[in-house]
Structures are given as C-alpha cells and as structure tokens.
Motif scaffolding. Structure first.
Motif, short mmCIF file in Angstrom:
data_model
loop_
_atom_site.label_atom_id
_atom_site.label_comp_id
_atom_site.label_asym_id
_atom_site.label_seq_id
_atom_site.Cartn_x
_atom_site.Cartn_y
_atom_site.Cartn_z
N VAL A 121 93.05 47.47 21.41
CA VAL A 121 92.55 48.83 21.28
C VAL A 121 93.70 49.81 20.99
N ILE A 122 94.78 49.65 21.76
CA ILE A 122 95.78 50.71 21.65
C ILE A 122 96.60 50.63 20.37
N ILE A 123 96.82 49.43 19.86
CA ILE A 123 97.65 49.38 18.65
C ILE A 123 96.98 50.07 17.47
N PRO A 124 95.71 49.79 17.19
CA PRO A 124 95.09 50.52 16.08
C PRO A 124 95.06 52.03 16.31
N ILE A 125 94.79 52.46 17.54
CA ILE A 125 94.74 53.91 17.77
C ILE A 125 96.10 54.54 17.51
N ALA A 126 97.15 53.92 18.09
CA ALA A 126 98.50 54.46 17.91
C ALA A 126 98.87 54.47 16.44
N LEU A 127 98.52 53.38 15.78
CA LEU A 127 98.83 53.27 14.36
C LEU A 127 98.15 54.37 13.57
N LEU A 128 96.87 54.56 13.89
CA LEU A 128 96.09 55.56 13.17
C LEU A 128 96.69 56.95 13.35
N ILE A 129 96.98 57.29 14.61
CA ILE A 129 97.49 58.64 14.87
C ILE A 129 98.85 58.84 14.20
N ALA A 130 99.74 57.85 14.38
CA ALA A 130 101.08 58.00 13.80
C ALA A 130 100.98 58.12 12.29
N PHE A 131 100.16 57.26 11.72
CA PHE A 131 100.00 57.27 10.28
C PHE A 131 99.41 58.57 9.79
N LEU A 132 98.39 59.08 10.54
CA LEU A 132 97.73 60.33 10.16
C LEU A 132 98.73 61.47 10.10
N PHE A 133 99.56 61.58 11.14
CA PHE A 133 100.53 62.66 11.15
C PHE A 133 101.52 62.54 10.00
N TRP A 134 101.98 61.29 9.79
CA TRP A 134 102.94 61.11 8.70
C TRP A 134 102.29 61.52 7.40
N PHE A 135 101.08 61.03 7.20
CA PHE A 135 100.40 61.26 5.93
C PHE A 135 100.21 62.75 5.67
N ILE A 136 99.68 63.43 6.68
CA ILE A 136 99.37 64.83 6.46
C ILE A 136 100.64 65.65 6.25
N PHE A 137 101.64 65.40 7.10
CA PHE A 137 102.77 66.31 7.01
C PHE A 137 103.78 65.90 5.97
N GLU A 138 104.10 64.63 5.89
CA GLU A 138 105.15 64.28 4.94
C GLU A 138 104.62 64.01 3.55
N ALA A 139 103.52 63.30 3.47
CA ALA A 139 103.05 62.93 2.14
C ALA A 139 102.27 64.07 1.50
N LEU A 140 101.32 64.61 2.24
CA LEU A 140 100.44 65.61 1.64
C LEU A 140 101.12 66.96 1.52
N LEU A 141 101.71 67.41 2.60
CA LEU A 141 102.26 68.75 2.60
C LEU A 141 103.74 68.78 2.27
N LYS A 142 104.33 67.62 2.10
CA LYS A 142 105.70 67.48 1.63
C LYS A 142 106.72 68.22 2.49
N ILE A 143 106.49 68.23 3.77
CA ILE A 143 107.47 68.86 4.64
C ILE A 143 108.49 67.79 4.99
N SER A 144 109.74 68.09 4.81
CA SER A 144 110.72 67.03 5.01
C SER A 144 111.05 66.89 6.48
N MET A 145 111.05 65.66 6.92
CA MET A 145 111.40 65.37 8.30
C MET A 145 112.63 64.47 8.28
N PRO A 146 113.30 64.35 9.41
CA PRO A 146 114.51 63.51 9.39
C PRO A 146 114.17 62.08 9.02
N ARG A 147 115.03 61.46 8.27
CA ARG A 147 114.75 60.10 7.87
C ARG A 147 115.49 59.10 8.74
#
Lengths: 154, 488, 313
Positions: A121-147
């Motif tokens: 249960v927890i791995i998919p949820i964590a994955l989803l949330i982490a991925f969602l944040f990455w997607f929205i902020f870095e990919a979609l909105l192109k805000i640069s975060m530390p690499r």
C-alpha cells in the motif's frame, strides 16, 4: 524554591536570556557606514524593542501563576523527536537527492513509523505523491529545484 | 469590447488553480503568482491580466479553505479566518463555516470591484494624500494594537509574542540603512528571516507536530468532515449585514494604502467586529461574525490593491507588481494616462475581477469536494503531504535553501508555544508589520526634523485619529481584564 | 517487494536526470538576485525567453532574493561552472555594494562576465508641474532655501541613493534625504509631493507625470536629445543602470563563447529591443571582454566617489 519556579517562570527566564543575547548584540553593534540623514540609527528601533521585551518578560515572571493546564508530553515525546528527525533528514536530503527521491524516502519512512506497514500500500502511495509533486513543479511549471547528485547522471 | 472565450477559460483556470494552490497548506499567493509568471508573459494582454486576477483573488480564498479544514492558513491573510473557522469545523460545522467564508469573500470582493469601478482615480488620490509615513505608522500601530484584543485573557503572553515577532523581523538587513543586524556570526541570516519560513513554520509545520502529539496523547482526535458547502440562509444574515459591509470597507480602505497590506486589514477588521458585535464574546470559539469580518476584508483588499496599481502605476504588493510588469510588457502602461489611453483595459480589469469573484462559487464546489476527500486520508498520508507542501512552499518563493531549516526550527518553536498556551497570531502580526513599522517610523522621523513630536503628530488629523484608535484597541482589553481580576 | 522498491527508486532517479550530449542539452537556470516583478526580474525573464529560443532549451528564471542581491550573487558564485547556472545582475551589486560593506565574494574576481545587455543613464527627475525648468534653476532655488526640499532614494545603498548624494554634494546643496523601498515608493512620494527630486532611468517618464532636468552622463542621449547633460551645470555626476549576464568563474571556454554569441543575437533581436523599450530600457550589448573592462572602470570610478560620500564627518 519549588513553589517559586513554576513552568511559566522558567519560560519567562528563558525569554529574558534570549532578550539579553539580543541586547548584547545591539549594544556592541558597529555600523559599517552611517548616513547622518537617516535620523534613526540602525539599532535604535531594535533596542527599544529589546527593552520592551525584557520589561514584559519581567512582568510575566512576576505575575506568573502555576499553569492551570498540565501539558503531558510523556506519550508523545518520543514521537515528536523522531518526526523532527525525519523531517530534518528529509529537508537535508532535498538538495542532495532532489525533490522526488527525497520526498519518496521521507514518505516511506514516515508512513512506516506511523504504523502503516503494508508495503504493497505505502509504496504506490509514496510513489504517486512524490511523482505528482515532481511532475507538477519541475516538469509542468519548470521551476528549477536542486539536482544534487542527480547531476552526476547527466 | 469583446471577451473571447479564451479569456474566460483562462480566467476560470486561474481561479481554480489559484484556489487549489492557496488551499494547499504551505503554498499560497506568492507561489501561485510566481508559478503563473511564465504563462503570463506568453499570453495576450487581456488573457494575462485575466490569469493574474483570477489567481490573485482565489489564492487568498483558497488559503481560507485550508484554514478552516486543517487549521493551516495557506496565506498570512487567512490567519484570522482560521481563528473562528477551525473551531466551527471541529464542532462539525465545517460546511457551514465554508459557506460563510465563501459568501463573505465574494461580497467583499464584489464591493471592492464596485469601488474600483466607481472611484478608482479619487481613491488613488486619497491613497497618495494619506499614505504619508506618519499616517501609515498610525495604521500599523492600529494593526499591532489588535494583538491586545486577540489575546484576551492572555495579554502578557500575547504582547510578548507580538514583541517577539517585531524583534524577529529586525534580524538581517535594516530596511532603511541596509546595515546587517543580529547576524550572530552567520552570513546566512544576512537576508533576514523571510516571510515564508515563518508562515510555514507557524502554521503547517506546527500543526503537523500538534497532530502527532494529539495522536499519541489523546486517543480520539476530533475528526473534521466536510462533504460540501452549505451556504447560510438569508435569515442567518440578520444583524450581520453591517459587519459584512464594514469589513469590506476596511479591506478596501487599507488595501489602497500600499504595503500595509492584507494581513493588517484582516486583523483590524476582525478586532473591530469583535468590539462592535453583540456576539463579541464568542469570537474565537466559532462565531460566524468573526468569519465574515476576516473574509470580507481579506478579499476586498484585492480590488483595493489594484487601485494604486492601475491608477498610479504604483504596485502595493508583490502580486500587483507582477501584474504591472506583465501589463507593461504587453504595452499597457498603467498610470495616470491609463484611463485616457486605454479605457478598454481598465474596464476589462474591472469586469474580469467581478467575474473572477463570481467564479469563486463553482471553483469552491470543486475545491471543497477535493479537499473534503483529502482531509479524510489516513493521518500519516495527510501529514506527509503537508510536510512536502511545506518544503515546496518555503523553497519556491525565495530559492534559498537556508529558509528550509529555518522553517523547521520555527515550526518546533511554534509547536512549543501552542502547547504552552502562547497565542501564535500576535507573533505573525508583529513579524509581518515589523519592517513596515520601522521603515515608516524612520521616514516620519526624517520629516519631523526639529519639530516637536506633539506638533508633528498634530499636523495630520488622520494620524491623530489612527493613533487614538490604536491606543483604544491596545488598552481597552487590558483595562477589561484588570477590572475582571480585581472583581474576583 | 524488493523489486518494486528498486524499480521505484530507479524511476525517480530517472525523473531527475537526463542524457549526455552537446551544450546545452538540458534546461539552464537563470538566477535573478531580486524579487519577482522588479525591473531586473522582468529584463531577466525577457532575456530568458529569448535565449531559450536561440539555444533551443528551457531557460528557467529563478528568483533568489535577499540581502540586496547578495543571496542571488552568492548562489551564482557557488554554482557549478558548467554553463547551466547563469545570473542576471544589475549595476548596484557589482560596482556599488562592494564599496559599502564587506561581501563574501569579489564581483570582479568571482564572476565570468558573459556580456552586458542594457545600459541606461540616470536622469534627474522632478514633477511635471514643478517650477524649475532646468537643473540650474533647481540648484539656485535649493541654494537659496537650504533644508527646505527633500530628495528620494530607493533605499540607502541603491544607485539613486548614491546618485542623489553625489549630485547634492557636488553642487554643495542642503537637501533632506528620504529613503524609500525601491522605485515604487519613491515615485508615489513624488506624486504626493512628499519629495521633490528623484533620480532613475528614463523608463518612468511615460508612466508618471515627471519631467527630466538633466541626464547624469557625459553627453545627452540620442533618445532624449533635449535633456542636457549634468556637465553643462559644471559638475561630473555620472550614474547609470546596466544589466549584465554572468556565469560562475571558470566555465569552459567553448560554453562561454556560445553564451556570448547567444547574448549578442538576443540583444539585436527586434522583439527583445521592443520589449526593453516598453520597460523604458535600452539594449546596449558589450561582449565578455568589453563588459569586463566597462565594469572594472565603473568599479574604480565608484570606489573614489563612494568612499568620499561615505566619509564620516
């Protein structure tokens, strides 16, 4: 003595110590450059504040009664410390591992500590949330975060 | 003047997007606007304005949603809303609370739009005339004096927190001379402690710690359930309409004075309502009057802040500064000539803002349903989400990593304060108003020159009034508790 | 279970990484040391947009605010010199702040200058309805009425601050200084008649009811030929706002050349020119070496003037 120092008085003392530290910094302040046209010197206003703070702390100390509500930290103390460490580690890892990875690790650790043990249960949820944040902020909105170390890969 | 469908779609997207970002604990107006910037530069002027207006107003509203449901206001402006909103939610009245919040927001916003339409140039001139350093100092003192009333029963602690906030704001570089203060040996504090770490530390992070504590210490945490919004019936408004209008006007009035801002106005409005409402004693325990006062003024500020931006070309806040920049890049020059050269733009702004306010209704349905589901997540998931949002919310506006650990430290301190019964909002008020207070005081000192203090203050009747009200706000609650303790 | 965990870690790593290739092959970060919506910020965003088109990658603006630009400058200095982190820095942090206080970096040594993008000399501004029509009239009036008038600065340590201080000191005038937070506050006070004089670039002339009495440059500008230079009134008081593109020191030569060429193309491009014009600024390209000598000369010139201005009496 025990009746004199109740919890409120201890807090008032701590406040006075902090105020003292600020006062010391204020009184030993040397301006890098001083413009005479600026009527108030850089430390004037803070010094008034510090005196007001010390004054109020003193009043607090004098008028403090034993607090009516007892704060019982016995059951939660350990949890608070652990959660603080978890969050602190997460924040620390963020510039090193980047947002999605550090968030994922934090969520897994946090979920497990809070009693959610079922990995399926927890791995998919964590994955989803982490991925969602990455997607929205870095990919979609192109805000640069530390690499961080990820820069090594590319 | 035609509105292409594109403009309306962009407006709606802006409203929903702003609402969601505002509602996510830890993000807020700053993040929402910064995120929109790249898009605004690419869109047509009217669409760009539509996007910014939509996001600006709705992000403030969104912050109130999370203030009511999770006790984590998304923006400092929504802090006052949580004071009555969250207690109502805990009593099981979350849908009704949101109903009050939504209606008050929309009315406040619409009233400020009307003010904008009817009297923008006149109000702009007023803001010029009365925006002098002495008057603004008086205004800020009024805002600070609210602390006394907000921490009734606990004034010593409240005042200490207010002073603490003011002191915290002095760390870093002095707004007047640029000198670095209270660095305590570390270069990292040279920029001072920015707003986001404080807001995020005080609200979302402290809330996380409080919940962890409650989960262990108490067996049953009071659940907040919210499936939809229940709008208040017309009969419930009886006796509350004056509050609604008065709060909106406070928002408009303070919004036109640049920089003093949103946060001050919500607390002044809340305190005024508390003193004047027959149900003043129930404020802080879940009284709709408090919600109305906070929300109406909070959204009325949007129209107010636009007035100096459009009519004078002088932005009052970061959000309006961005709007100004976007307009400039598209060839629209706000300022004294805007009405003459570009009346279409001006009227479009008004109408867009009106539509944006009305669009809050459908947006609110969507967002409330979404958040209603989110707050039902198991606590670890919800809390984990809040932590991640906090990180993102601190990092994005400033880009400085140091802010992140600062937020954590402040979060722990705020948690301690909540445990030990120290009111948190005075800290926020002191911190937000501190720099402006110092700055305006310094300027006032320069203008005063060699005049005697009494003579100088007397030269501005408005300042006298403001200081008098400030003194009243400050001293009356102290006087009242003093009387109460001597009675016992 | 372990496999699932492993796969997810790999996915997340992949989400953050990219493939190797020619420069530039992923997005570039453009650090802006000031807040969103400000003058530097908007120029930087326009620059980012155009550079992105030329280089065919995303150039992402990133605001790093605080300490009058110091935080942003620090970030660029500390960044990896691989060409993926650049900075847009205006004049004050480069040539003025180093003379005011000790900075944790030396602007001349810590940056590799890619080039200069714009240059705008300052003007002496008064309200449109003010009774002075040229600089000499203002000077005469102020000499006759010491302490009566007020001048605005955008804050102690800003370019308008030094410009004003230098101006009034050179002509030996007693005018009261009132600091404000940035252009917006100063312009508002001008409109409200709380101050009488301000200095800034020509961009504000169209937006506000102001007129320029003189230009703080050796000669009148081509765009505004009717405004006399300050030298006509007898003194040399030169201040300007310029915006530069910088990279951390030691970036590879080939990347520097690519960026130089990109800047040159962008500043010549019609869209960029007109965007800048709307902001009231003037594109003025200088390549890396020319920019460096320009900045060094400004730095040296300011060293003497600022030290003189800041002398404690």
């Amino acid at each position: 003595m025990q009746y004199f120092f109740n919890r409120n008085r201890v807090i008032a003392l701590c406040f006075m110590v902090v105020g003292g530290a600020f006062l010391f910094s204020a009184l030993t302040f040397e301006p890098g450059f001083q413009d005479d046209s600026l009527v108030m010197s850089p430390m004037a206003y803070p010094t008034w504040l510090i005196y007001a703070w010390l004054f109020m702390s003193l009043i607090y100390f004098i008028t403090a009664k034993k607090p009516a509500k007892q704060v019982d930290l016995s059951q939660s103390k350990k949890a608070i410390v652990v959660v603080t460490l978890l969050i602190g580690t997460y924040f620390f890892l963020f510039p090193i591992l980047g947002l999605p990875l550090s968030s994922f690790i934090f969520l897994i650790a946090f979920f497990m500590y809070e009693g959610m043990r079922d990995l399926k249960v927890i791995i998919p949820i964590a994955l989803l949330i982490a991925f969602l944040f990455w997607f929205i902020f870095e990919a979609l909105l192109k805000i640069s975060m530390p690499r961080g170390i990820l820069a090594l890969f590319g | 003047m035609s509105f292409s469908p594109e403009v309306l779609i962009v407006l709606f997207i802006g409203v929903v997007f702003g609402c969601i970002i505002g509602a996510l604990p830890g993000l807020g107006t700053c993040v929402a606007i910064v995120v929109c910037l790249p898009f605004t530069l690419q869109l047509e002027p009217i669409s760009a304005i539509a996007l910014l207006m939509g996001v600006y107003g709705s992000s403030i509203y969104g912050g109130s949603i999370s203030a009511v449901l999770i006790n984590t206001p998304g923006t400092p402006q929504s802090a006052a809303t949580g004071m009555d909103g969250y207690p109502m939610a805990k009593k099981g009245e979350a849908p009704q609370a949101l109903g009050w919040v939504t209606t008050a927001s929309i009315v406040g916003g619409l009233l400020s739009c009307i003010a904008l339409m009817v009297a923008a140039p006149q109000l702009a001139q007023l803001s010029l005339k009365y925006g002098g350093p002495l008057e603004i100092t008086g205004l800020i003192c009024m805002g600070l004096a609210c602390i006394s009333s907000l921490s009734e029963g606990n004034q010593i602690k409240g005042i200490l927190m207010g002073l603490g906030g003011l002191l915290l704001a002095t760390i870093g570089n002095d707004p007047v001379s640029g000198e670095m203060r209270f660095l305590f040996g570390t270069e990292n504090l040279a920029g001072g402690i920015s707003l986001m770490p404080v807001v995020i530390g005080i609200f979302p992070l402290a809330e996380v710690f409080v919940r962890i504590h409650e989960l262990r210490a108490q067996k049953t945490a009071t659940p907040v359930r919210c499936k939809k919004i229940i709008f208040p019936k017309l009969s419930a408004w009886k006796g509350r309409i004056t509050n609604l209008f008065r709060s909106s006007f406070i928002g408009i009035g303070l919004g036109i004075l640049p920089g003093v801002g949103a946060t001050a106005s919500t607390f002044v409005s809340y305190t005024t309502a508390k003193k004047l409402s027959p149900r003043g004693d129930r404020f802080g325990k879940g009284e709709p009057d408090g919600l109305i006062a906070a929300e109406a003024s909070n959204n009325a500020i949007t129209g107010g802040a636009l007035i100096p931006t459009l009519a004078l070309g002088i932005p009052g806040e970061p959000a309006t500064a961005l709007m100004l920049a976007s307009m400039t890049l598209h060839g629209i020059v706000p300022g004294v000539r805007l009405m003459a050269d570009n009346p279409t733009v001006v009227y479009s702004c008004f109408i867009l803002l009106i539509i944006a306010n009305i669009l809050l209704i459908p947006a609110s349905y969507i967002v409330v349903r979404l958040f209603g589901k989110i707050i039902n997540f198991p606590p670890p998931v919800l809390l984990g989400l809040i932590v991640i949002c906090s990180l993102v919310g601190v990092y994005i506006p400033s880009g400085v990593f140091f802010d992140v650990p600062v937020a954590l430290v402040i979060g722990l301190v705020a948690f301690g304060m909540r445990l030990y019964d120290f009111p948190i909002t005075p800290l926020l008020i002191g911190y937000v108003l501190g720099p402006q207070l110092e700055f305006n005081m310094s300027q006032a000192a320069i203008y005063k020159g060699n005049m005697s203090l009494v003579h100088y203050i007397g030269s501005s009747p408005l300042a006298v009034v403001l200081f008098a009200i400030a003194a009243m706000f400050l001293l009356m609650p102290i006087f009242k508790s003093f009387l109460q303790t001597t009675k016992k | 279970m372990k496999k699932l965990f492993l796969i997810s870690i790999i996915m997340l790593l992949a989400a953050g990484s990219c493939f190797a290739g020619d420069y530039p092959n992923r997005s570039i970060t453009l650090v802006i040391p000031f807040g969103a919506g400000g003058e530097t910020d908007i120029v930087a965003r326009v620059l980012a947009k155009e550079m992105g088109k030329v280089l065919d990658v995303t150039v992402a603006p990133k605001n790093i605010v605080g300490a009058a630009g110091m935080n942003g400058c620090k970030a660029v200095v500390a960044a990896k010199p691989d060409g993926y982190t650049l900075g847009v820095i205006p004049s004050a942090p480069l040539v003025m702040h180093p003379h005011m206080r000790k900075l944790p970096y030396n602007p001349l040594e810590s940056f590799q200058f890619i080039g200069r993008a714009s240059y705008d000399p300052y003007l002496v501004l008064v309200r449109k309805d003010a009774k002075w029509n040229n600089l000499d009239e203002m000077i005469a009036d102020m000499k006759a009425n010491p302490g009566k008038y007020h001048w605005a600065s955008a804050g102690a340590g800003s370019v308008p601050y030094f410009a004003g201080k230098d101006l009034f000191k050179s002509f030996d005038l007693d005018v009261v200084h009132v600091p404000f937070k940035g252009d917006a506050g100063a312009l508002q006070a001008m409109a409200a008649k709380r101050v009488d004089v301000y200095t800034t670039t020509a961009g504000v002339l169209t937006k506000h009811d102001l007129k320029a009495l003189a230009i703080l440059a050796p000669e009148s500008s081509a765009k505004l030929p009717e405004i006399p230079s300050v030298t006509k009134s007898g003194k040399e008081v030169f201040y300007s706002q310029f915006v530069t593109l910088v990279a951390p020191k030691d970036i590879p030569e080939n990347i520097k050349v690519t960026l130089e060429k990109t800047l040159k193309t962008v500043t010549a491009y019609q869209g960029f020119v007109s965007d800048l014009e709307k902001l009231g600024m003037t594109p003025a390209y200088l390549d890396a070496d020319q920019a460096r000598s320009f900045i060094e000369s400004e730095y040296a010139r300011n060293a003497t003037t600022i030290k003189a201005l800041l002398e404690k009496k």
